[in-house]
Design a protein around this motif. Structure first.
Motif, PDB file in Angstrom:
ATOM      1  N   TYR A 127       0.816  -1.219   0.000  1.00 37.34           N
ATOM      2  CA  TYR A 127       0.000   0.000   0.000  1.00 37.34           C
ATOM      3  C   TYR A 127       0.845   1.263   0.000  1.00 37.34           C
ATOM      4  CZ  TYR A 127      -3.939  -3.013   1.138  1.00 37.34           C
ATOM      5  OH  TYR A 127      -4.898  -3.970   1.105  1.00 37.34           O
ATOM      6  N   ARG A 128       1.975   1.170   0.739  1.00 36.65           N
ATOM      7  CA  ARG A 128       2.869   2.330   0.814  1.00 36.65           C
ATOM      8  C   ARG A 128       3.285   2.788  -0.573  1.00 36.65           C
ATOM      9  NH1 ARG A 128       7.071   3.908   4.875  1.00 36.65           N
ATOM     10  NH2 ARG A 128       8.363   4.166   3.028  1.00 36.65           N
ATOM     11  N   GLN A 129       3.614   1.789  -1.406  1.00 28.96           N
ATOM     12  CA  GLN A 129       4.079   2.139  -2.739  1.00 28.96           C
ATOM     13  C   GLN A 129       2.934   2.722  -3.573  1.00 28.96           C
ATOM     14  OE1 GLN A 129       5.670  -1.071  -5.093  1.00 28.96           O
ATOM     15  NE2 GLN A 129       5.896   0.329  -6.829  1.00 28.96           N
ATOM     16  N   LEU A 130       1.711   2.163  -3.382  1.00 30.54           N
ATOM     17  CA  LEU A 130       0.557   2.683  -4.118  1.00 30.54           C
ATOM     18  C   LEU A 130       0.355   4.155  -3.795  1.00 30.54           C
ATOM     19  CD1 LEU A 130      -2.028  -0.226  -3.826  1.00 30.54           C
ATOM     20  CD2 LEU A 130      -0.724   0.483  -5.820  1.00 30.54           C
ATOM     21  N   PHE A 131       0.476   4.517  -2.508  1.00 30.21           N
ATOM     22  CA  PHE A 131       0.277   5.914  -2.123  1.00 30.21           C
ATOM     23  C   PHE A 131       1.408   6.788  -2.651  1.00 30.21           C
ATOM     24  CE2 PHE A 131      -3.055   4.586   0.802  1.00 30.21           C
ATOM     25  CZ  PHE A 131      -3.923   5.630   0.620  1.00 30.21           C
ATOM     26  N   ALA A 154       5.122  10.040  -7.245  1.00 27.08           N
ATOM     27  CA  ALA A 154       5.946   9.492  -8.326  1.00 27.08           C
ATOM     28  C   ALA A 154       5.173   9.333  -9.628  1.00 27.08           C
ATOM     29  CB  ALA A 154       6.528   8.153  -7.893  1.00 27.08           C
ATOM     30  N   ASN A 155       3.905   8.935  -9.549  1.00 24.71           N
ATOM     31  CA  ASN A 155       3.121   8.746 -10.762  1.00 24.71           C
ATOM     32  C   ASN A 155       1.837   9.578 -10.671  1.00 24.71           C
ATOM     33  OD1 ASN A 155       2.315   7.750 -13.227  1.00 24.71           O
ATOM     34  ND2 ASN A 155       1.430   5.876 -12.364  1.00 24.71           N
ATOM     35  N   ASN A 156       1.972  10.772 -10.094  1.00 23.49           N
ATOM     36  CA  ASN A 156       0.798  11.645  -9.947  1.00 23.49           C
ATOM     37  C   ASN A 156       0.126  11.843 -11.305  1.00 23.49           C
ATOM     38  OD1 ASN A 156      -0.724  14.224  -9.885  1.00 23.49           O
ATOM     39  ND2 ASN A 156      -0.108  14.160  -7.741  1.00 23.49           N
ATOM     40  N   LEU A 184       0.299  15.565 -12.651  1.00 26.42           N
ATOM     41  CA  LEU A 184       1.597  16.199 -12.894  1.00 26.42           C
ATOM     42  C   LEU A 184       2.525  15.338 -13.721  1.00 26.42           C
ATOM     43  CD1 LEU A 184       2.397  17.881  -9.476  1.00 26.42           C
ATOM     44  CD2 LEU A 184       1.423  18.873 -11.531  1.00 26.42           C
ATOM     45  N   VAL A 185       2.378  14.009 -13.653  1.00 24.42           N
ATOM     46  CA  VAL A 185       3.294  13.136 -14.379  1.00 24.42           C
ATOM     47  C   VAL A 185       2.608  12.550 -15.610  1.00 24.42           C
ATOM     48  CG1 VAL A 185       4.740  11.095 -14.247  1.00 24.42           C
ATOM     49  CG2 VAL A 185       4.521  12.592 -12.268  1.00 24.42           C
ATOM     50  N   ALA A 186       1.433  11.961 -15.404  1.00 24.36           N
ATOM     51  CA  ALA A 186       0.744  11.344 -16.528  1.00 24.36           C
ATOM     52  C   ALA A 186      -0.004  12.384 -17.357  1.00 24.36           C
ATOM     53  CB  ALA A 186      -0.223  10.279 -16.030  1.00 24.36           C
ATOM     54  N   LEU A 187      -0.214  13.574 -16.774  1.00 25.99           N
ATOM     55  CA  LEU A 187      -0.966  14.647 -17.446  1.00 25.99           C
ATOM     56  C   LEU A 187      -2.330  14.164 -17.937  1.00 25.99           C
ATOM     57  CD1 LEU A 187       1.738  16.604 -19.442  1.00 25.99           C
ATOM     58  CD2 LEU A 187       0.734  17.109 -17.234  1.00 25.99           C
ATOM     59  N   LEU A 188      -2.994  13.368 -17.104  1.00 25.19           N
ATOM     60  CA  LEU A 188      -4.342  12.912 -17.435  1.00 25.19           C
ATOM     61  C   LEU A 188      -5.353  13.798 -16.721  1.00 25.19           C
ATOM     62  CD1 LEU A 188      -4.013   9.037 -17.281  1.00 25.19           C
ATOM     63  CD2 LEU A 188      -4.231  10.493 -19.283  1.00 25.19           C
ATOM     64  N   GLY A 230      -4.110  12.230  -4.838  1.00 21.36           N
ATOM     65  CA  GLY A 230      -3.061  12.945  -5.567  1.00 21.36           C
ATOM     66  C   GLY A 230      -3.648  13.963  -6.522  1.00 21.36           C
ATOM     67  N   PHE A 231      -4.683  13.551  -7.245  1.00 25.40           N
ATOM     68  CA  PHE A 231      -5.337  14.441  -8.208  1.00 25.40           C
ATOM     69  C   PHE A 231      -5.995  15.613  -7.482  1.00 25.40           C
ATOM     70  CE2 PHE A 231      -8.886  15.333 -11.258  1.00 25.40           C
ATOM     71  CZ  PHE A 231      -8.095  15.684 -12.335  1.00 25.40           C
ATOM     72  N   MET A 232      -6.657  15.281  -6.349  1.00 30.50           N
ATOM     73  CA  MET A 232      -7.359  16.321  -5.593  1.00 30.50           C
ATOM     74  C   MET A 232      -6.374  17.356  -5.052  1.00 30.50           C
ATOM     75  SD  MET A 232      -9.699  15.800  -2.257  1.00 30.50           S
ATOM     76  CE  MET A 232      -8.294  15.542  -1.218  1.00 30.50           C
ATOM     77  N   LEU A 233      -5.225  16.888  -4.558  1.00 30.65           N
ATOM     78  CA  LEU A 233      -4.248  17.826  -4.011  1.00 30.65           C
ATOM     79  C   LEU A 233      -3.760  18.791  -5.100  1.00 30.65           C
ATOM     80  CD1 LEU A 233      -2.135  15.604  -1.598  1.00 30.65           C
ATOM     81  CD2 LEU A 233      -3.822  17.351  -1.033  1.00 30.65           C
TER      82      LEU A 233
END
Lengths: 237, 235
Positions: B7-11, B17-19, B22-26, B140-143
């Motif tokens: 879970y840690r990695q998912l968060f 890391a994969n926001n 900001l990263v995927a620009l979706l 992440g998206f909300m922030l």
């Protein structure tokens, strides 16, 4: 060959099943919330109506006591609703929702309350597309400008001063935006002219009993809307 | 089916890391459209997160039922149904919030972030993984939405969380800040070009921080390995 057909059929069936379940869920939610949503919308509109006739205790249901008029030249839109506010059995104010066709970025929808003595109860902007930070100061929550209409009438100020200051009138314009306030001032003036010309018809229109159910109150509204002889532009000219 | 991730990695992925913004620009369509104030950004972020968690959970549950050929239309159906349900529910129970965001709620359907997570993650992972992933990506998206909204609001009209009470009740009134009535603001920040400019600045800031963290890591690695060398030489 037959195997391929089977696969296609299964896929189609799965997709169809999901469509049915999805639509079913949405329909169920719609049915569960429809009443509440309608009540919310009524309450929101009622709140807006109360805001433009401050100090009046509304004793009828203006949302059911509606006349639909059509006068694109004075009121902008194809049809305009006239909500009648009654207090002590008398119509004490008419609330119209005219359209301002010449906003800076498209039409602006207004709510204008005219009291029975011809003065403005209040003006509010229902919807607009004006530039954020400039033209959107017409919103009550952004600026007090729209409150400057309160208590004005066709006598005060005199008709030739129903303009923004730049055009020699008494109403403020904002820095950087003249077109928006100018359009609104003129639209409010046209609304007052309309009420002055047709007011008698609007007030005289068959009264709906304050105690009557909303269902029966809807009858005069539709009659007035369908029958151009009662209140319309052609009627006056 | 892919191996479960901690879970840690998912968060970590979702928040940094994969926001997705900001990263995927979706999900740029709602991101750019609603972030004129921090309040709008937060509201939209919450609605998107709700849909994302629901859709991720459902898609993970049905992942073995759906044939690969029809998976995309099925995902779209699931997402569209949830968005409509969220919209109706908001209209019925959070009418004020709906009035502010109403126009943008149907836009959630077009948010590629949601179908992106459905296809890339939820359709290949267990239920708990998919839910946590939805939550992490949603937060992440909300922030980003809230932060971007706050920046644009501050630069454009000199307030922060303006009219938060409309959305979250009277208690939130204390959140509202104002620089002062005389602050004119840079209008461009609120207009659509401002959204692109501030998003670009945010991405640049993230890349800068990432680069700095990497350099520091390299320096530390160099430092820890340096003293070892003489010892090895001596031995």
């Amino acid at each position: 060959m037959k195997k391929t057909l089977n696969l296609v059929l299964i896929a189609a069936f799965v997709l169809g099943a999901f469509a049915v379940v999805g639509v079913g869920l949405v329909a169920f939610t719609q049915a569960m919330t429809a009443e509440r949503i309608a009540a919310n919308e009524r309450a929101a509109l009622m709140g807006k109506l109360e805001a433009v006739v401050p100090g009046v205790s509304i004793e009828n249901d203006p949302l059911a006591d509606v006349v639909v008029v059509s006068d694109p030249a004075l009121l902008g839109g194809e049809t305009t609703e006239v909500y009648r506010v009654r207090s002590g059995g008398e119509v004490v104010a008419l609330i119209l929702d005219p359209m301002v066709p010449d906003g800076y970025a498209g039409p602006i929808k207004l709510l204008v309350a005219v009291r029975s003595d011809g003065t403005l109860g209040g003006v509010r902007v229902l919807s607009h597309h004006e530039t954020p930070g400039l033209g959107d100061k017409i919103e009550e929550r952004k600026s007090d400008w729209v409150l400057s209409f309160d208590g004005k009438s066709l006598e005060d100020p005199p008709p030739e001063q129903w303009e923004v200051e730049r055009d020699g009138g008494v109403f403020d314009q904002f820095t950087g935006a003249t077109i928006t306030p100018r359009s609104i001032v003129r639209a409010v003036k046209r609304t007052l002219v309309f009420v002055e010309e047709k007011g008698a018809d609007l007030y005289a229109d068959p009264a709906t009993e304050p105690a009557a159910e909303p269902a029966s109150a809807a009858v005069p509204a539709t009659q007035a809307g369908r029958d151009p002889a009662t209140v319309s532009a052609e009627d006056a000219s | 089916m892919s191996a479960p991730k901690p879970y840690r990695q998912l968060f970590r992925d979702g928040l940094w890391a994969n926001n997705q913004a900001l990263v995927a620009l979706l999900g740029l369509c709602p991101l750019l459209a609603v972030t004129t104030t921090a309040t709008n950004g937060l509201g939209m972020g919450l609605a998107t997160m709700a849909v994302l968690v629901l859709s991720n959970a459902t898609i993970s549950l049905i992942r073995n039922l759906v044939r690969p050929e029809v998976r995309l239309p099925v995902f779209v159906l699931v997402i569209a149904s949830f968005v409509t349900i969220v919209e109706l529910t908001m209209k019925a129970y959070f009418f004020e919030l709906y009035n502010v965001l109403g126009l943008f709620i149907p836009l959630i359907v077009t948010n590629c972030l949601i179908i992106g997570r459905a296809e890339a993650f939820a359709s290949k992972h267990r239920l708990d993984q998919a839910v946590v992933d939805g939550l992490a990506m949603g937060v992440g998206f909300m922030l980003v939405l809230t932060f971007l909204g706050g920046l644009r609001e501050l630069a454009g009209q000199g307030t922060l969380f303006y009219q938060a009470d409309l959305m979250f009740g009277e208690a939130a009134r204390a959140l509202s800040l104002s620089v002062g009535p005389d602050f004119q603001g840079a209008l461009i920040a609120i207009l659509p070009p401002g959204a692109f400019i501030f998003l670009g600045l945010l991405i640049a800031l993230k890349n800068l921080l990432d680069k700095r963290a990497k350099r520091r890591q390299l320096e530390r690695a160099a430092k820890t390995s340096a003293p070892v060398d003489p010892a090895v030489a001596a031995g």
